[in-house]
Scaffold this motif. Structure first.
Motif, PDB file in Angstrom:
ATOM      1  N   LEU A   3      27.193  15.965  20.702  1.00 51.17           N
ATOM      2  CA  LEU A   3      28.326  16.005  19.763  1.00 51.17           C
ATOM      3  C   LEU A   3      28.837  15.554  19.947  1.00 51.17           C
ATOM      4  CD1 LEU A   3      25.925  17.765  16.832  1.00 51.17           C
ATOM      5  CD2 LEU A   3      25.483  15.440  16.755  1.00 51.17           C
ATOM      6  N   LEU A   4      29.391  14.367  20.430  1.00 47.02           N
ATOM      7  CA  LEU A   4      31.163  14.320  20.463  1.00 47.02           C
ATOM      8  C   LEU A   4      31.873  13.884  20.076  1.00 47.02           C
ATOM      9  CD1 LEU A   4      30.846  10.659  23.256  1.00 47.02           C
ATOM     10  CD2 LEU A   4      30.577  13.447  23.530  1.00 47.02           C
ATOM     11  N   SER A   5      32.124  13.874  18.691  1.00 56.20           N
ATOM     12  CA  SER A   5      32.874  14.795  17.312  1.00 56.20           C
ATOM     13  C   SER A   5      32.781  16.126  17.396  1.00 56.20           C
ATOM     14  CB  SER A   5      32.941  13.536  16.457  1.00 56.20           C
ATOM     15  OG  SER A   5      31.328  14.449  16.263  1.00 56.20           O
ATOM     16  N   GLU A   6      32.012  16.625  17.469  1.00 53.92           N
ATOM     17  CA  GLU A   6      31.873  18.217  17.790  1.00 53.92           C
ATOM     18  C   GLU A   6      33.117  18.429  18.582  1.00 53.92           C
ATOM     19  OE1 GLU A   6      31.629  20.865  15.314  1.00 53.92           O
ATOM     20  OE2 GLU A   6      31.404  19.128  14.058  1.00 53.92           O
ATOM     21  N   ILE A   7      33.022  18.539  20.264  1.00 48.80           N
ATOM     22  CA  ILE A   7      33.648  18.569  21.386  1.00 48.80           C
ATOM     23  C   ILE A   7      35.007  18.710  20.643  1.00 48.80           C
ATOM     24  CG2 ILE A   7      34.258  17.728  23.408  1.00 48.80           C
ATOM     25  CD1 ILE A   7      31.646  19.689  23.999  1.00 48.80           C
ATOM     26  N   GLU A   8      35.155  16.987  19.965  1.00 46.38           N
ATOM     27  CA  GLU A   8      36.609  16.678  20.031  1.00 46.38           C
ATOM     28  C   GLU A   8      37.433  18.077  19.334  1.00 46.38           C
ATOM     29  OE1 GLU A   8      39.314  12.494  19.532  1.00 46.38           O
ATOM     30  OE2 GLU A   8      36.797  12.267  18.310  1.00 46.38           O
ATOM     31  N   LEU A   9      36.391  18.114  17.921  1.00 45.78           N
ATOM     32  CA  LEU A   9      37.273  19.375  16.826  1.00 45.78           C
ATOM     33  C   LEU A   9      37.235  20.258  18.254  1.00 45.78           C
ATOM     34  CD1 LEU A   9      35.494  17.858  13.984  1.00 45.78           C
ATOM     35  CD2 LEU A   9      37.756  18.011  14.681  1.00 45.78           C
ATOM     36  N   THR A  10      36.514  20.662  18.447  1.00 45.44           N
ATOM     37  CA  THR A  10      36.907  21.808  19.206  1.00 45.44           C
ATOM     38  C   THR A  10      37.213  22.654  20.482  1.00 45.44           C
ATOM     39  OG1 THR A  10      34.627  22.385  18.424  1.00 45.44           O
ATOM     40  CG2 THR A  10      34.937  24.032  19.855  1.00 45.44           C
ATOM     41  N   CYS A  11      37.315  21.290  21.365  1.00 38.06           N
ATOM     42  CA  CYS A  11      37.891  21.289  23.003  1.00 38.06           C
ATOM     43  C   CYS A  11      38.781  21.501  23.907  1.00 38.06           C
ATOM     44  CB  CYS A  11      36.634  21.208  23.873  1.00 38.06           C
ATOM     45  SG  CYS A  11      35.076  21.063  24.325  1.00 38.06           S
ATOM     46  N   ASP A  12      39.499  22.321  24.099  1.00 36.53           N
ATOM     47  CA  ASP A  12      41.329  21.656  24.645  1.00 36.53           C
ATOM     48  C   ASP A  12      41.041  20.623  25.706  1.00 36.53           C
ATOM     49  OD1 ASP A  12      42.316  24.237  23.271  1.00 36.53           O
ATOM     50  OD2 ASP A  12      41.055  25.050  24.749  1.00 36.53           O
ATOM     51  N   ARG A  13      40.057  21.194  26.401  1.00 44.03           N
ATOM     52  CA  ARG A  13      39.466  20.075  27.879  1.00 44.03           C
ATOM     53  C   ARG A  13      38.259  19.606  27.880  1.00 44.03           C
ATOM     54  NH1 ARG A  13      40.917  21.566  32.845  1.00 44.03           N
ATOM     55  NH2 ARG A  13      40.098  23.783  32.732  1.00 44.03           N
ATOM     56  N   VAL A  14      38.254  18.405  28.842  1.00 41.48           N
ATOM     57  CA  VAL A  14      36.875  17.832  28.857  1.00 41.48           C
ATOM     58  C   VAL A  14      36.906  17.972  30.401  1.00 41.48           C
ATOM     59  CG1 VAL A  14      36.041  16.905  26.837  1.00 41.48           C
ATOM     60  CG2 VAL A  14      37.306  15.800  28.065  1.00 41.48           C
ATOM     61  N   ALA A  15      35.358  16.969  30.786  1.00 46.49           N
ATOM     62  CA  ALA A  15      35.123  16.781  31.749  1.00 46.49           C
ATOM     63  C   ALA A  15      33.954  15.416  31.665  1.00 46.49           C
ATOM     64  CB  ALA A  15      34.847  17.288  33.210  1.00 46.49           C
ATOM     65  N   VAL A  16      34.110  14.273  32.108  1.00 47.68           N
ATOM     66  CA  VAL A  16      33.259  13.135  31.904  1.00 47.68           C
ATOM     67  C   VAL A  16      31.952  12.935  33.402  1.00 47.68           C
ATOM     68  CG1 VAL A  16      31.973  11.172  31.260  1.00 47.68           C
ATOM     69  CG2 VAL A  16      33.441  12.429  30.595  1.00 47.68           C
ATOM     70  N   LEU A  17      31.137  13.708  33.896  1.00 47.07           N
ATOM     71  CA  LEU A  17      30.325  13.594  34.153  1.00 47.07           C
ATOM     72  C   LEU A  17      29.773  12.233  34.463  1.00 47.07           C
ATOM     73  CD1 LEU A  17      28.494  17.213  35.108  1.00 47.07           C
ATOM     74  CD2 LEU A  17      30.026  16.573  36.023  1.00 47.07           C
ATOM     75  N   ARG A  18      29.645  11.442  35.849  1.00 47.85           N
ATOM     76  CA  ARG A  18      28.899  10.398  35.379  1.00 47.85           C
ATOM     77  C   ARG A  18      28.019   9.924  36.726  1.00 47.85           C
ATOM     78  NH1 ARG A  18      32.628   5.290  35.129  1.00 47.85           N
ATOM     79  NH2 ARG A  18      33.401   5.650  37.634  1.00 47.85           N
ATOM     80  N   LYS A  19      26.864   9.938  37.256  1.00 48.15           N
ATOM     81  CA  LYS A  19      26.486   9.872  38.432  1.00 48.15           C
ATOM     82  C   LYS A  19      26.127  11.024  39.274  1.00 48.15           C
ATOM     83  CE  LYS A  19      25.793   4.718  38.732  1.00 48.15           C
ATOM     84  NZ  LYS A  19      25.073   3.469  39.072  1.00 48.15           N
ATOM     85  N   GLY A  20      26.879  12.518  38.668  1.00 53.01           N
ATOM     86  CA  GLY A  20      26.677  13.510  39.856  1.00 53.01           C
ATOM     87  C   GLY A  20      28.002  12.999  40.071  1.00 53.01           C
TER      88      GLY A  20
END
Length: 319
Positions: free
Chosen positions: A198-215
């Motif tokens: 639920l990316l909208s929840e991540i956007e409302l909740t988190c300060d930072r993110v990391a997006v994993l792609r193919k490990g």
């Protein structure tokens, strides 16, 4: 300040039973989560999110690299003493009440009975389950069960929270209550690592993110920075006539009319200020000027499409 979660060069290769094939689940990822930080770990199915959490919990070993929790290597059982964990699709025996469930988790964490009772009452109220404390879990909805699972992870006041889809099946009011609870925990110095689709929840909740792609970590940073669309700004002003827009274009700005406002693509802040000066010099009044941002979902989808991800999102080869 020392991170409470620290991942460095983490690599995990799964091999078949005969050792003839391998799957690279993680391929040298790095990230940290500090005290009081809400951090989102994102990626398509098979990108390595669950493997990362399993390594942090000591459920599987990394092939290369290191991971530390609360300053201790994850190979040390003490690193998990102050960790709260909510797995995806958790199950609680239906014959237990909510209070009994919390009591079991509290006792497993070494809490005293009085502390379990106090903390249980506090947490049940915080997630809107205060009047359901003595009801058997089999009568709970999916959203109620999810909220109970979250406070089971919180019962012993951990300093690290690992949460997998914490708002899955929860209604909008419940999701807000969970966000408020996580922010309250972060304000006390808890490091929160959150997995969610639920990316909208991540956007409302988190300060930072990391997006994993193919490990691998495809992109990481503050959400505000990742979602900003370069040097684009929304301007609402009056009058906004054709002569003014022509003057903007002559200065080198790209101008697009959109539903009563304009989107300006400029070459830096000085260029933007020059456009505002032109507006005011002509007697115009500025009502709004704000940077244009994508949603986190836009950023995520663009990354996944650009990667040409195969089904499962992992690389497979022969050893």
């Amino acid at each position: 300040m020392t991170p409470l979660i620290e991942v460095t060069g983490l690599r995990k290769v799964y091999r078949s039973a005969l050792g003839q094939s391998r799957v690279t689940a993680l391929d040298g990822i790095d990230f940290t989560v500090g005290p009081g930080e809400l951090f989102g770990l994102l990626g398509p199915n098979g990108a390595g999110k669950t493997t990362t959490v399993k390594i942090l919990l000591g459920l599987t070993r990394a092939t290369e690299g290191s991971a530390r929790v609360s300053g201790l290597p994850v190979s040390d059982p003490e690193s998990r003493r102050r960790v709260g964990y909510l797995p995806e699709g958790h199950r609680i025996p239906g014959y237990l009440t909510a209070r009994q469930t919390l009591s079991i988790f509290g006792r497993m964490s070494g809490m005293e009975t009085a502390d379990i009772r106090r903390r249980s009452a506090e947490l049940l109220e915080q997630v809107g389950l205060g009047q359901w404390g003595d009801m058997r879990v089999k009568k709970f909805s999916k959203g109620m069960t999810q909220r109970l699972g979250l406070i089971c992870a919180l019962i012993h006041s951990p300093n690290v929270l690992l949460l997998d889809e914490p708002t899955d099946g929860v209604d909008p009011v419940g999701r807000r209550e969970i966000r408020d609870l996580l922010r309250a925990e972060a304000s006390r110095g808890t490091a929160v690592l959150l997995n969610s689709h639920l990316l909208s929840e991540i956007e409302l909740t988190c300060d930072r993110v990391a997006v994993l792609r193919k490990g691998k970590v495809a992109v990481a940073g503050r959400i505000a920075d990742l979602t900003r669309k370069g040097e684009q700004y929304k301007m609402i002003a009056s009058p906004m006539d054709d002569a003014l827009l022509a003057a903007f274009r002559e200065s080198g700005a790209a101008v697009e009319r959109v539903n009563g406002h304009v989107i300006l693509s400029v070459d830096g802040v000085q260029h933007l200020n020059a456009l505002v000066d032109k507006l005011r010099a002509g007697g115009g009044m500025l009502s709004e000027l704000s940077p244009v941002r994508s949603t986190l979902e836009d950023v995520f989808v663009d990354l996944v499409r650009a990667s040409d991800v195969q089904v499962g999102g992992m690389e497979e080869g022969r050893s």
